[in-house]
Scaffold this active site. Structure first.
Site, short mmCIF file in Angstrom:
data_model
loop_
_atom_site.label_atom_id
_atom_site.label_comp_id
_atom_site.label_asym_id
_atom_site.label_seq_id
_atom_site.Cartn_x
_atom_site.Cartn_y
_atom_site.Cartn_z
N ASP A 110 -27.75 68.46 45.92
CA ASP A 110 -26.56 68.43 46.78
C ASP A 110 -26.29 69.87 47.21
OD1 ASP A 110 -23.99 68.40 47.89
OD2 ASP A 110 -23.20 66.99 46.41
N GLU A 120 -27.52 65.71 50.94
CA GLU A 120 -27.90 65.22 49.62
C GLU A 120 -29.22 64.47 49.68
OE1 GLU A 120 -23.60 63.79 48.10
OE2 GLU A 120 -25.28 62.65 47.32
P1 TTP Z 1 -20.09 67.35 50.21
O1 TTP Z 1 -21.44 67.52 49.59
O2 TTP Z 1 -19.19 66.32 49.64
O3 TTP Z 1 -19.29 68.72 50.17
P2 TTP Z 1 -19.80 70.20 50.32
O4 TTP Z 1 -21.29 70.27 50.46
O5 TTP Z 1 -19.01 70.85 51.40
O6 TTP Z 1 -19.33 70.86 48.96
P3 TTP Z 1 -19.99 70.77 47.50
O7 TTP Z 1 -20.36 72.17 47.16
O8 TTP Z 1 -18.88 70.26 46.65
O9 TTP Z 1 -21.16 69.85 47.56
O10 TTP Z 1 -20.22 67.04 51.76
C1 TTP Z 1 -21.25 67.58 52.58
C2 TTP Z 1 -20.71 67.94 53.96
O11 TTP Z 1 -20.12 66.79 54.57
C3 TTP Z 1 -19.62 69.00 53.93
O12 TTP Z 1 -20.13 70.31 53.93
C4 TTP Z 1 -18.82 68.67 55.15
C5 TTP Z 1 -18.98 67.17 55.34
N1 TTP Z 1 -17.75 66.48 54.88
C6 TTP Z 1 -16.77 66.19 55.81
O13 TTP Z 1 -16.92 66.46 57.00
N2 TTP Z 1 -15.62 65.56 55.38
C7 TTP Z 1 -15.40 65.24 54.06
O14 TTP Z 1 -14.34 64.70 53.70
C8 TTP Z 1 -16.43 65.56 53.09
C9 TTP Z 1 -16.25 65.24 51.63
C10 TTP Z 1 -17.58 66.18 53.56
MG MG Z 2 -22.60 69.29 49.16
#
Ligand code: TTP
Ligand code: MG
Length: 365
Positions: free
Chosen positions: A10, A111
């Protein structure tokens, strides 16, 4: 039977990390990526934020004005989502990750699940070494960090990955699954949101361990058969779902800014020819063929135009790609009198027999 070795990768604070990559001077400052609704300059929601912004309580989904308020008086940066750019980075990363897997399953833009069982011959120590090698390669080639969970199945790999972020690596061996899950709150399980966890709390279920010990009949009475049985199995860390290639057409894309704005076919084609070589090299590494070709142009007035076509037969040929792109470019230029500023090439591929083959291998070893 040998336990599977399943890895979840991720990417850390993905959209914001992409922006830091493009503009390293952002590093260290709180960075918030916003989905602006366009109604007023401030309306919209937080897509994601880097970890510096998260320390101020900024979270995905929060209204932008609230994030602004939390960061008031700090040297923070708010940027709009640039999905095409994040997708390009994601494509590059996924190609690297794929190279480490027996079976690869991308889930969304940031992911992916990797089945490593054969590659590491069932060894969790070897899988950890693979995870560390991936981090080194990705840092060297792309310059981003990601978090890793390694476990006997997808359910536990996901929870393991969330355990340590950013740049984490968490290994849960089969014998550690029970003690690892037992202590965690029930809402760490996929499918346990606010409402469900409130209902569980009423039944005295607070941790995943409580769920594992709870009478399965009662769970079925309360949550229905499908969910009840899922919660029962999930509580004990059981999950048989295979890692499998997703059936969608996958795509590879590249984008570049022209040396100068232009609407001259031959001049723009110098750039698209280079993009075609890059895209085709990625494709060849995967041993795949393309059957759809698209171009996207960002014009000088910042509007975006695209053209795409589907081939009668899948092709692996660079020449076919270049010529198809030139044809699309001609069509695109015919439809506008503006100059082009940036140009992108995207191919999608789908090779049914190969996908089916991978799937059979994953089922029958
Ligand atoms: P995530 O993997 O949930 O979040 P992230 O990569 O930003 O942070 P983490 O370090 O916790 O993994 O989501 C991946 C991408 O999806 C994120 O960068 C932006 C997008 N996204 C949105 O646009 N809205 C949302 O509510 C979420 C959860 C993610
Ligand atoms: Mg992420």
């Amino acid at each position: 039977m040998q336990s599977r070795v399943v890895m979840l990768v991720d990417l850390d604070y993905f959209f914001a990390q992409c922006e830091e990559l493009r503009n390293p001077s952002l590093r260290g400052k709180p960075v918030v990526i916003g989905m602006y609704s366009g109604r007023t300059a401030e309306s919209g929601a937080v897509s994601t934020a880097n970890y510096a912004a998260r320390t101020f309580g900024v979270k995905s989904g929060m209204p932008l004005f609230q994030a602004k308020r939390k960061l008031e008086g700090h040297d923070s940066v708010f940027l709009p989502v640039d999905y095409d750019y994040y997708e390009q980075i994601s494509d590059k990363l996924m190609l690297i990750f794929r190279g480490y897997a027996d079976v690869f399953e991308q889930v969304g833009i940031d992911e992916a699940y990797l089945d490593l069982t054969k590659r590491v011959n069932g060894s969790y120590d070897e899988a950890k070494a693979v995870g560390l090698r991936m981090k080194t390669e990705v840092m060297a080639q792309v310059g981003v960090t990601f978090s890793v969970g390694i476990a006997p199945n997808k359910l536990v790999a996901k929870i393991a990955c969330d355990e340590q972020k950013p740049d984490g690596l968490t290994v849960i061996k089969p014998s550690d699954v029970k003690p690892f899950l037992e202590r965690l709150p029930a809402d760490r399980l996929l499918g346990v949101g606010k409402k469900t966890s409130a209902r569980m709390a009423k039944l005295g279920i607070n941790t995943i361990g409580d769920l594992a010990n709870f009478d399965v009949q009662r769970l079925v009475e309360v949550f229905g058969k499908t969910l009840g049985i899922y919660f029962h199995n999930a509580g004990s860390g059981r999950d048989e779902t295979p890692v499998q290639e997703s059936g969608e057409a996958e795509s590879i894309s590249r984008i570049a800014t022209l040396k100068q704005n232009s609407r001259d076919l031959a001049f723009i084609a110098e750039t698209t020819d280079v993009l075609c070589v890059e895209v085709q090299t990625d494709l060849a590494k995967r041993g795949l063929a393309f059957n759809q070709v698209g171009i996207v142009a960002f014009l000088e007035d910042l509007t975006v135009r695209s053209r795409s076509t589907t081939l009668d037969n899948p092709s692996e040929s660079l020449n076919v790609l270049r010529e198809t792109v030139r044809g699309l470019l001609q069509r695109l230029l015919d439809g506008t009198d503006r100059n082009v500023r940036r140009i992108g090439v995207k191919i999608s591929m789908f090779r049914e027999e190969e996908k089916v083959q991978t799937r059979l291998e994953s089922y029958f070893g």
